[in-house]
Design a protein around this motif. Sequence first.
Motif, PDB file in Angstrom:
ATOM      1  N   GLU A  37      65.635 129.117 103.007  1.00 15.86           N
ATOM      2  CA  GLU A  37      64.895 130.157 102.410  1.00 15.86           C
ATOM      3  C   GLU A  37      65.627 131.101 101.718  1.00 15.86           C
ATOM      4  OE1 GLU A  37      61.643 133.445 102.481  1.00 15.86           O
ATOM      5  OE2 GLU A  37      62.671 132.780 104.304  1.00 15.86           O
ATOM      6  N   ASP A  88      66.843 131.929  97.681  1.00 19.70           N
ATOM      7  CA  ASP A  88      66.671 133.146  96.887  1.00 19.70           C
ATOM      8  C   ASP A  88      67.908 133.573  96.524  1.00 19.70           C
ATOM      9  OD1 ASP A  88      64.189 133.676  98.146  1.00 19.70           O
ATOM     10  OD2 ASP A  88      64.905 134.842  99.899  1.00 19.70           O
ATOM     11  N   ASP A 109      58.480 129.271  99.775  1.00 16.07           N
ATOM     12  CA  ASP A 109      57.809 130.316 100.597  1.00 16.07           C
ATOM     13  C   ASP A 109      56.470 129.825 101.140  1.00 16.07           C
ATOM     14  OD1 ASP A 109      59.464 132.529  99.611  1.00 16.07           O
ATOM     15  OD2 ASP A 109      58.083 133.161  97.994  1.00 16.07           O
ATOM     16  N   ARG A 168      58.237 128.424 104.346  1.00 17.80           N
ATOM     17  CA  ARG A 168      58.296 129.435 105.211  1.00 17.80           C
ATOM     18  C   ARG A 168      57.149 129.921 105.962  1.00 17.80           C
ATOM     19  NH1 ARG A 168      58.693 134.758 102.288  1.00 17.80           N
ATOM     20  NH2 ARG A 168      56.594 134.239 102.502  1.00 17.80           N
ATOM     21  N   ASP A 169      56.147 130.080 105.359  1.00 18.06           N
ATOM     22  CA  ASP A 169      54.709 130.481 105.833  1.00 18.06           C
ATOM     23  C   ASP A 169      54.397 129.536 106.971  1.00 18.06           C
ATOM     24  OD1 ASP A 169      54.868 132.732 104.293  1.00 18.06           O
ATOM     25  OD2 ASP A 169      53.580 131.814 102.990  1.00 18.06           O
TER      26      ASP A 169
END
Length: 211
Positions: free
Chosen positions: A155, A159, A194, A197-198
């Motif tokens: 992640e 970014d 994302d 990631r969650d």
Amino acid sequence: MISFKKLLGKEEKFYDLLEASAEEARVSTQLLAKILREDSSASASNIHDIINARRKDKRITQKITEELCKTFVTPFEREDIEALSLALYRIPKTVEKLVERLTICPARVPRESMQRQIVLLVEAVEAVDFMVKQLRKGVNLERIQEANNRLQFAEGEADKVMLALVKDLYNGPYEAKEVVILMELYDLVEAAVDRARDAGQIVLQIMLKYS
């Protein structure tokens, strides 16, 4: 009389369903990566497979909801099962939305600009898939944390790639329409990362509760 064998079987069912959902997320992201590598004729079949993966995952998510409504014993808290199920489903759903955009965007838009993003997305989802499969095996916090570290690294790198892509858009020789199109595509890939990631965070929280 309560059948404990049946109760234990219900617990296994949730593991089966969550693992199946994570697998569909993994398959959809790998197909996305394949689409960006191959020509348009090969992509058509892969796009269809991505749509099917999302539909299959939706059915899995619905099945989880149904099982939660009629099952007394669950392997961990119902709220956690619901949250993880939804987080996993959002991955192929976002991938499908991205592919839809790719099929209608102008041919001159450089898809190769997203390839590094997609590689990191695949890595992130593979880490999530691994983490979900660890739930069945009981409390193995160390392996979960190692996988979560890989997920967090992917992640973070995503970014950085996103920032570089945005910088290129701001400074490159793009028409206004191309900037809008590419920005939406980049945002969708970032959103998929994302989502992964969650999902990973939910798995980690579950393991911490029972460690």
